[in-house]
Write a protein that holds these residues in place. Structure first.
Motif, PDB file in Angstrom:
ATOM      1  N   GLN A  44       0.936   6.119  -3.397  1.00  0.00           N
ATOM      2  CA  GLN A  44      -0.133   5.296  -3.942  1.00  0.00           C
ATOM      3  C   GLN A  44      -0.682   4.356  -2.876  1.00  0.00           C
ATOM      4  OE1 GLN A  44       1.595   3.664  -7.525  1.00  0.00           O
ATOM      5  NE2 GLN A  44       0.950   5.478  -8.653  1.00  0.00           N
ATOM      6  N   ILE A  45      -2.004   4.412  -2.717  1.00  0.00           N
ATOM      7  CA  ILE A  45      -2.669   3.693  -1.630  1.00  0.00           C
ATOM      8  C   ILE A  45      -3.734   2.763  -2.196  1.00  0.00           C
ATOM      9  CG2 ILE A  45      -4.073   3.969   0.445  1.00  0.00           C
ATOM     10  CD1 ILE A  45      -2.766   6.791   0.652  1.00  0.00           C
ATOM     11  N   ILE A  71      -5.530   7.464  -4.020  1.00  0.00           N
ATOM     12  CA  ILE A  71      -6.034   6.098  -3.971  1.00  0.00           C
ATOM     13  C   ILE A  71      -5.989   5.529  -5.384  1.00  0.00           C
ATOM     14  CG2 ILE A  71      -7.941   4.611  -3.253  1.00  0.00           C
ATOM     15  CD1 ILE A  71      -6.721   6.481  -1.036  1.00  0.00           C
ATOM     16  N   VAL A  72      -5.156   4.521  -5.587  1.00  0.00           N
ATOM     17  CA  VAL A  72      -4.992   3.966  -6.931  1.00  0.00           C
ATOM     18  C   VAL A  72      -5.795   2.687  -7.140  1.00  0.00           C
ATOM     19  CG1 VAL A  72      -2.734   5.023  -7.301  1.00  0.00           C
ATOM     20  CG2 VAL A  72      -2.879   2.746  -6.280  1.00  0.00           C
ATOM     21  N   GLU A  73      -6.249   2.087  -6.044  1.00  0.00           N
ATOM     22  CA  GLU A  73      -7.010   0.837  -6.169  1.00  0.00           C
ATOM     23  C   GLU A  73      -7.926   0.702  -4.961  1.00  0.00           C
ATOM     24  OE1 GLU A  73      -6.227  -3.990  -6.126  1.00  0.00           O
ATOM     25  OE2 GLU A  73      -4.527  -2.633  -6.336  1.00  0.00           O
ATOM     26  N   PHE A  74      -9.157   0.248  -5.203  1.00  0.00           N
ATOM     27  CA  PHE A  74     -10.034  -0.106  -4.095  1.00  0.00           C
ATOM     28  C   PHE A  74     -10.893  -1.288  -4.519  1.00  0.00           C
ATOM     29  CE2 PHE A  74     -12.808   2.583  -6.518  1.00  0.00           C
ATOM     30  CZ  PHE A  74     -14.112   2.203  -6.205  1.00  0.00           C
ATOM     31  N   VAL A 119       2.015  -0.595  -4.344  1.00  0.00           N
ATOM     32  CA  VAL A 119       1.443   0.501  -3.554  1.00  0.00           C
ATOM     33  C   VAL A 119       2.314   0.743  -2.323  1.00  0.00           C
ATOM     34  CG1 VAL A 119      -0.926   0.137  -4.333  1.00  0.00           C
ATOM     35  CG2 VAL A 119      -0.104  -1.064  -2.299  1.00  0.00           C
ATOM     36  N   GLU A 120       2.218   1.945  -1.788  1.00  0.00           N
ATOM     37  CA  GLU A 120       3.021   2.271  -0.611  1.00  0.00           C
ATOM     38  C   GLU A 120       2.300   1.969   0.693  1.00  0.00           C
ATOM     39  OE1 GLU A 120       5.216   5.995  -0.824  1.00  0.00           O
ATOM     40  OE2 GLU A 120       4.721   6.036  -2.955  1.00  0.00           O
TER      41      GLU A 120
END
Length: 141
Positions: A44-45, A71-74, A119-120
């Motif tokens: 998760q990025i 991509i989990v969040e931007f 997130v990783e």
């Protein structure tokens, strides 16, 4: 009248057997070349815009997702004063963060192990984003 010696018969049997094996299992003198396909280490990025230019985080998200990253969040970073794009590895394994650096084209990798972060890896986009995106266009898929 033709005379076959036992030795010539054995050689002919071996030759026929060899031809049958090659026909059954395939034979090609041509060397097949395969391109090394990049397969990212998934995790998760988070992608954050630290450049101040609208829409850049979405462009990075789309590029990374196209390359196979999750991509989990931007969104926006806490500041828009980042000169250069950086990757922050947050997990124990550095492989995914190194893959991100490779795909994005930045040279900046920081490792901060933080068990509280979900997130990783985090990508913070800097003002060098246009140069990085130009590199993506020139790279072969």
């Amino acid at each position: 009248m033709t005379f076959f010696s036992p030795l010539s018969i054995i050689w002919r049997i071996h030759l026929v057997a060899l031809v049958l094996i090659l026909l059954l299992f395939g034979f090609s003198c041509e060397k097949k070349e395969t391109a090394d396909q990049f397969v990212p280490n998934t995790g998760q990025i988070q992608v954050l815009n630290g450049s101040g230019e609208p829409g850049v985080a979405e462009k990075f998200r789309n590029h990374l997702a196209q390359k196979g990253f999750d991509i989990v969040e931007f969104g926006n970073a806490n500041s828009w004063n980042y000169r250069e794009t950086m990757v922050i590895g947050r997990g124990r394994d550095t492989l995914m963060a190194r893959d991100l650096v490779r795909v994005i084209g930045t040279k900046h990798l920081l490792h901060l192990k933080d068990p509280a972060v979900l997130v990783e890896a985090t990508v913070i986009i800097g003002k060098d984003h246009e140069e990085l995106m130009r590199q993506w266009e020139t790279k072969t898929p």
